[in-house]
Design an enzyme around this catalytic site. Structure first.
Site, mmCIF file in Angstrom:
data_model
loop_
_atom_site.group_PDB
_atom_site.id
_atom_site.type_symbol
_atom_site.label_atom_id
_atom_site.label_comp_id
_atom_site.label_asym_id
_atom_site.label_seq_id
_atom_site.Cartn_x
_atom_site.Cartn_y
_atom_site.Cartn_z
ATOM 1 N N ASP A 143 -2.657 10.365 3.273
ATOM 2 C CA ASP A 143 -4.047 9.966 3.490
ATOM 3 C C ASP A 143 -4.756 11.023 4.328
ATOM 4 O O ASP A 143 -4.700 11.014 5.552
ATOM 5 C CB ASP A 143 -4.089 8.596 4.188
ATOM 6 C CG ASP A 143 -5.515 8.110 4.414
ATOM 7 O OD1 ASP A 143 -6.442 8.713 3.842
ATOM 8 O OD2 ASP A 143 -5.680 7.112 5.143
ATOM 9 N N ASP A 154 1.675 6.665 5.234
ATOM 10 C CA ASP A 154 0.696 5.673 4.795
ATOM 11 C C ASP A 154 1.167 4.900 3.557
ATOM 12 O O ASP A 154 0.429 4.113 2.974
ATOM 13 C CB ASP A 154 -0.659 6.364 4.537
ATOM 14 C CG ASP A 154 -1.848 5.453 4.803
ATOM 15 O OD1 ASP A 154 -1.682 4.450 5.503
ATOM 16 O OD2 ASP A 154 -2.942 5.755 4.288
ATOM 17 N N LYS A 199 -9.974 13.072 8.085
ATOM 18 C CA LYS A 199 -9.396 12.752 9.394
ATOM 19 C C LYS A 199 -9.253 14.021 10.227
ATOM 20 O O LYS A 199 -8.950 15.082 9.681
ATOM 21 C CB LYS A 199 -7.991 12.156 9.207
ATOM 22 C CG LYS A 199 -7.950 10.758 8.637
ATOM 23 C CD LYS A 199 -6.500 10.295 8.510
ATOM 24 C CE LYS A 199 -6.400 8.925 7.857
ATOM 25 N NZ LYS A 199 -6.987 7.844 8.655
ATOM 26 N N LYS A 247 0.863 -1.187 0.000
ATOM 27 C CA LYS A 247 0.000 0.000 0.000
ATOM 28 C C LYS A 247 0.894 1.230 0.000
ATOM 29 O O LYS A 247 1.669 1.447 0.928
ATOM 30 C CB LYS A 247 -0.909 0.012 1.234
ATOM 31 C CG LYS A 247 -1.647 1.348 1.451
ATOM 32 C CD LYS A 247 -2.594 1.327 2.660
ATOM 33 C CE LYS A 247 -3.156 2.728 2.959
ATOM 34 N NZ LYS A 247 -4.049 2.754 4.122
ATOM 35 N N ASP A 258 -12.156 7.215 3.753
ATOM 36 C CA ASP A 258 -10.917 6.980 4.503
ATOM 37 C C ASP A 258 -10.530 5.498 4.499
ATOM 38 O O ASP A 258 -9.451 5.140 4.947
ATOM 39 C CB ASP A 258 -11.089 7.494 5.941
ATOM 40 C CG ASP A 258 -9.763 7.706 6.648
ATOM 41 O OD1 ASP A 258 -8.715 7.666 5.965
ATOM 42 O OD2 ASP A 258 -9.780 7.921 7.875
ATOM 43 N N ARG A 313 -7.670 -0.330 1.068
ATOM 44 C CA ARG A 313 -8.201 -1.594 0.552
ATOM 45 C C ARG A 313 -8.634 -1.446 -0.911
ATOM 46 O O ARG A 313 -8.604 -2.419 -1.675
ATOM 47 C CB ARG A 313 -9.355 -2.068 1.451
ATOM 48 C CG ARG A 313 -10.521 -1.135 1.490
ATOM 49 C CD ARG A 313 -11.446 -1.398 2.684
ATOM 50 N NE ARG A 313 -10.876 -0.932 3.950
ATOM 51 C CZ ARG A 313 -11.481 -1.076 5.129
ATOM 52 N NH1 ARG A 313 -12.644 -1.684 5.209
ATOM 53 N NH2 ARG A 313 -10.914 -0.627 6.222
HETATM 54 N N1 BES Z 1 -4.148 4.743 6.813
HETATM 55 C C1 BES Z 1 -5.256 4.481 7.636
HETATM 56 C C2 BES Z 1 -4.954 3.496 8.768
HETATM 57 C C3 BES Z 1 -3.969 3.937 9.816
HETATM 58 C C4 BES Z 1 -4.410 4.402 11.031
HETATM 59 C C5 BES Z 1 -2.616 3.817 9.601
HETATM 60 C C6 BES Z 1 -3.498 4.778 12.004
HETATM 61 C C7 BES Z 1 -1.704 4.196 10.566
HETATM 62 C C8 BES Z 1 -2.143 4.658 11.760
HETATM 63 C C9 BES Z 1 -6.392 3.890 6.811
HETATM 64 O O1 BES Z 1 -6.469 4.309 5.497
HETATM 65 C C10 BES Z 1 -7.652 4.318 7.473
HETATM 66 O O2 BES Z 1 -7.932 5.475 7.488
HETATM 67 N N2 BES Z 1 -8.396 3.355 8.001
HETATM 68 C C11 BES Z 1 -9.615 3.638 8.661
HETATM 69 C C12 BES Z 1 -10.615 2.594 8.255
HETATM 70 C C13 BES Z 1 -12.018 2.944 8.649
HETATM 71 C C14 BES Z 1 -12.497 4.140 7.852
HETATM 72 C C15 BES Z 1 -12.896 1.760 8.392
HETATM 73 C C16 BES Z 1 -9.367 3.589 10.162
HETATM 74 O O3 BES Z 1 -8.544 2.794 10.608
HETATM 75 O O4 BES Z 1 -9.983 4.368 10.867
HETATM 76 ZN ZN ZN Z 2 -4.724 4.942 4.653
HETATM 77 MN MN MN Z 3 -7.573 6.118 5.282
#
Ligand code: BES
Ligand code: ZN
Ligand code: MN
Length: 492
Positions: free
Chosen positions: A267, A285, A274, A262, A344, A348
């Site tokens: 992000d 990210d 966020k 990835k 967010d 995936r």
């Molecule tokens: N890049 C983030 C995940 C992440 C969180 C990486 C903290 C490093 C530290 C990912 O793209 C994301 O935002 N995931 C969301 C998923 C949710 C929207 C289902 C998350 O983890 O909140």
């Molecule tokens: Zn992400």
């Molecule tokens: Mn994200």
């Protein structure tokens, strides 16, 4: 930078620094006793007074010490014998080395308590030594005029027997510099590293290591029908890329493993934006892509007799008039239609398309690396990589490798009952499930794109990044998983 093993007794090695890794046994024995005698017993005396207890990573610097040829000494504790492992050795080694390279052009000698090398293996200690010597100097200060640490000009490991240490010295240095590549990429900011510049870095590394390199631009991604990846990319001024690197170290009848990374270079969360505190580290990210790149560079430099391909999905997740929206339905490369419930949950979408590309290449196994979910960090903390898989066999190879590198992995459940949680009223699926089990539903989403190919998803959202520094590593990129993944391909 010369890195060698030497039979010269530690007290006779002329160097700016001597690093001494000592166990917490009540009495100094063997090589520690010999060194301490040369020092007129000052280490023993400090231990008797209780000024130094050799606790793990406890540090006793001795400036301008007399009785040894080195100028300064850094004594570092290793703690109790029962706890010795490669992880602890690396942490103690780095704790010592990192105070020795704050000036430029330093030379260093290292001696490890015989008791420790007996508990582990000499070769593990040798490899950890050269790995740490190389990786000690590179940290989060990429943009500072004055770097906090500098490469050693000369480093010597003092051993009683140096037969057959050559390969371990080389391997450690190669893995250490692969880790430096990863830390550097992760620590660089999103205005510096974006899909195009990341791809250029990958091309440069490919050139240096003799890898085949294919870069797909936006048009080619569209021709590949990568509708999910492109949806994420649409909000950014920075065009996406997919990079494919190939290393062929074995015959074409041998298996090919794919690493899929990835590479979200920033992000923001998109319209599911966020908050500041969560966005601040999102230049990192792309750690999955950086890790995959680091691993293939080490595998190629080591000339390992394996076939390895790397696929990097590089995009920036931004907000603009052209960004993807909540409720949009996008069509992935494999034809799956996806209703966007959260912009967010972009990683995936990127990985889904890249995974299906790797599957169509006919690879024999896939390991993907992704900073995919905060939920995985909630579940396992900041130091354990979450493992999600359809293949016990491929997972076993990771677990076995991890046992000798000291990195932590934990296999998570992939039960069928998670599947309906991704159902959509309007499309084949949606891109997020409910709040609970978020790391698993993310993995379940990815599973839709791998077919029957043996596959392991590694969620590195926790371990790839350190919010604060320690004595052995700065805050920022950690290069987690590089050592373990390289180990898999060494077949030792
Ligand atoms: N890049 C983030 C995940 C992440 C969180 C990486 C903290 C490093 C530290 C990912 O793209 C994301 O935002 N995931 C969301 C998923 C949710 C929207 C289902 C998350 O983890 O909140
Ligand atoms: Zn992400
Ligand atoms: Mn994200």
């Amino acid at each position: 930078m010369a890195i060698t093993a030497s039979l010269t007794p530690a007290h006779e090695v002329a160097a700016d620094w001597l690093v001494v890794l000592v166990s917490d046994a009540p009495e100094l024995r063997g090589n520690m006793r010999q060194l301490d005698d040369a020092l007129s017993g000052i280490i023993r005396a400090a231990m008797e007074r209780g000024d130094f207890n050799a606790k793990p990573q406890e540090l006793l610097p001795l400036y301008q010490a007399s009785g040894v040829a080195a100028t300064n000494i850094a004594v570092v504790g290793m703690g109790p014998a029962a706890d010795w492992n490669v992880r602890g050795l690396r942490q103690s080694m780095l704790t010592g080395l990192r105070i020795c390279c704050t000036k430029i052009d330093q030379s260093v000698a290292v001696i490890v308590d015989e008791a420790v090398t007996e508990g582990l293996s000499i070769l593990q200690a040798v490899e950890t030594f050269s790995d740490c010597v190389v990786s000690a100097a590179v940290d989060a200060d990429v943009y500072k005029a004055e770097l906090k640490r500098h490469p050693f000009v000369e480093s010597t490991l003092c051993l009683a027997d140096i037969a057959d240490t050559e390969d371990a010295l080389d391997a450690g240095a190669i893995v250490g510099s692969a880790c430096n590549i990863v830390k550097d990429l992760v620590n660089r900011t999103a205005n510096d590293i974006y899909p195009e510049t990341f791809a250029a870095c990958a091309a440069e590394i490919a050139e240096d290591c003799g890898l085949k390199c294919l870069i797909l631009d936006e048009m080619q991604l569209a021709a590949e029908k990568m509708g999910a990846l492109l949806a994420v990319a649409r909000g950014s001024e920075k065009a996406p890329r997919m990079v494919k690197l190939t290393y062929q170290g074995a015959g074409s009848d041998a298996e090919t493993i794919a690493l899929v990374g990835k590479g979200v270079t920033f992000d923001s969360g998109g319209y599911s934006i966020k908050p500041t505190d969560s966005m601040i580290a999102m230049k990192a990210d792309m750690a999955g892509a950086a890790t995959a790149l680091g691993v293939i560079s080490a595998v190629a430099t080591l000339k390992l007799p394996v076939n390895l391909s790397v696929y990097l999905g590089l995009v920036e997740n931004m907000i603009s008039g052209s960004a993807y929206r909540l409720g949009d339905v996008v069509t992935a490369r494999n034809g799956t239609t996806i209703e966007i419930h959260n912009t967010d949950a972009e990683g995936r979408l990127v990985l889904g398309d890249v995974l299906s590309y790797a599957v169509d290449d006919g690879v024999d196994g896939i390991i993907d690396l992704a900073t995919l979910t905060g939920a995985c960090v909630v579940a396992l903390g900041e130091e354990i990589t979450g493992v999600f898989t359809n293949s016990a066999g491929l997972t076993d190879r990771i677990t076995a490798a991890a046992a000798s590198t000291g990195e932590f992995f934990w296999t998570m459940p992939m039960h069928k009952h998670f599947e309906p949680l991704l159902k959509s009223e309007v499309a084949d699926c949606r891109n997020v499930g409910p709040r609970w089990g978020g790391a698993v539903t993310a993995a379940k989403f990815l599973e839709k794109f791998v077919g029957n190919t043996p596959w392991v998803h590694l969620d590195i959202a926790g371990p790839s990044w350190a919010d604060s520094g320690t004595a052995w590593q700065d805050c920022g990129g950690t290069a987690s998983c590089v050592r373990t993944l390289v180990r898999i391909f060494r077949g030792e």
